[in-house]
Design an enzyme around this catalytic site. Structure first.
Site, PDB file in Angstrom:
ATOM      1  N   TYR A 138       0.794  -1.231   0.000  1.00  0.00           N
ATOM      2  CA  TYR A 138       0.000   0.000   0.000  1.00  0.00           C
ATOM      3  C   TYR A 138       0.827   1.282   0.000  1.00  0.00           C
ATOM      4  CZ  TYR A 138      -3.555  -3.396   1.228  1.00  0.00           C
ATOM      5  OH  TYR A 138      -4.381  -4.489   1.230  1.00  0.00           O
ATOM      6  N   ASN A 145     -13.454   3.361  -1.764  1.00  0.00           N
ATOM      7  CA  ASN A 145     -12.445   2.325  -1.656  1.00  0.00           C
ATOM      8  C   ASN A 145     -12.988   1.378  -0.592  1.00  0.00           C
ATOM      9  OD1 ASN A 145     -10.338   0.616  -1.106  1.00  0.00           O
ATOM     10  ND2 ASN A 145      -8.768   2.213  -1.202  1.00  0.00           N
ATOM     11  N   HIS A 188      -8.938   1.485  -5.769  1.00  0.00           N
ATOM     12  CA  HIS A 188      -8.077   0.612  -4.970  1.00  0.00           C
ATOM     13  C   HIS A 188      -6.635   1.075  -5.145  1.00  0.00           C
ATOM     14  CE1 HIS A 188     -11.239  -2.207  -3.973  1.00  0.00           C
ATOM     15  NE2 HIS A 188     -11.656  -2.043  -5.217  1.00  0.00           N
ATOM     16  N   ILE A 189      -5.920   1.167  -4.058  1.00  0.00           N
ATOM     17  CA  ILE A 189      -4.535   1.630  -4.074  1.00  0.00           C
ATOM     18  C   ILE A 189      -3.632   0.624  -4.790  1.00  0.00           C
ATOM     19  CG2 ILE A 189      -2.543   2.148  -2.593  1.00  0.00           C
ATOM     20  CD1 ILE A 189      -4.684   3.276  -0.564  1.00  0.00           C
ATOM     21  N   ARG A 201      -9.402 -11.810  -3.874  1.00  0.00           N
ATOM     22  CA  ARG A 201      -9.569 -10.353  -3.968  1.00  0.00           C
ATOM     23  C   ARG A 201      -9.982  -9.900  -5.372  1.00  0.00           C
ATOM     24  NH1 ARG A 201      -7.411  -8.144   0.718  1.00  0.00           N
ATOM     25  NH2 ARG A 201      -5.819  -9.417   1.714  1.00  0.00           N
TER      26      ARG A 201
END
Length: 149
Positions: free
Chosen positions: A26, A77, A103-104, A114
């Protein structure tokens, strides 16, 4: 002074830990950095930013429902709720404006579980893998859409 459209920015669970939680995925930017970027971009684009974060699915759903009729768009997010929350999807489907999912990290390069995003089924667009810069892209686009509405 003319009315400035409001963009609701929702950050899901654990995003308050940005900068310390798995920086290899992240990055080192914090949620405060994200908020600063969103507010700066909003000012440049002529929109007001309503910036929020919660670990509570119910709270996020309540914010989405309250945004109906008051926000020009939603940037979300969903974080850990991305692949689990049909309830957030249902709330987003009630919203009558544009929704951009951010999304980062690039979900397609992460764990298989995911890859599924329920939120994407309600989103106008999805931005992922640009770090916190994706928030700036999303706000710019939502501001453009608000001006056309």
């Amino acid at each position: 002074m003319p009315h400035r459209p409001t963009i609701l920015v929702i950050n899901g669970p654990n995003l308050d830990m940005l900068g310390t939680r798995q920086p290899e995925i992240y990055g080192h930017d914090t949620l405060s950095d994200v908020e600063r970027l969103c507010r700066h971009t909003g000012d440049e684009c002529g929109v007001t930013i309503d910036f929020r974060q919660s670990d509570s699915e119910a709270e996020i759903m309540a914010w989405i429902k309250k945004a109906r009729g008051s926000a020009a768009g939603i940037l979300i997010n969903p974080a850990g709720f991305t692949s689990t929350s049909i309830a957030i999807l249902d709330a987003l489907l009630i919203f009558d404006g544009p929704i951009i999912e951010v999304h980062i990290s690039p979900l397609f390069r992460r764990d298989e579980f995911r890859h599924l995003s329920y939120v994407s089924k309600a989103a106008t667009a999805k931005i992922e893998g640009f770090g916190i810069g994706g928030y700036g892209f999303a706000i710019t686009r939502l501001a453009e859409l608000a001006r056309k509405a």
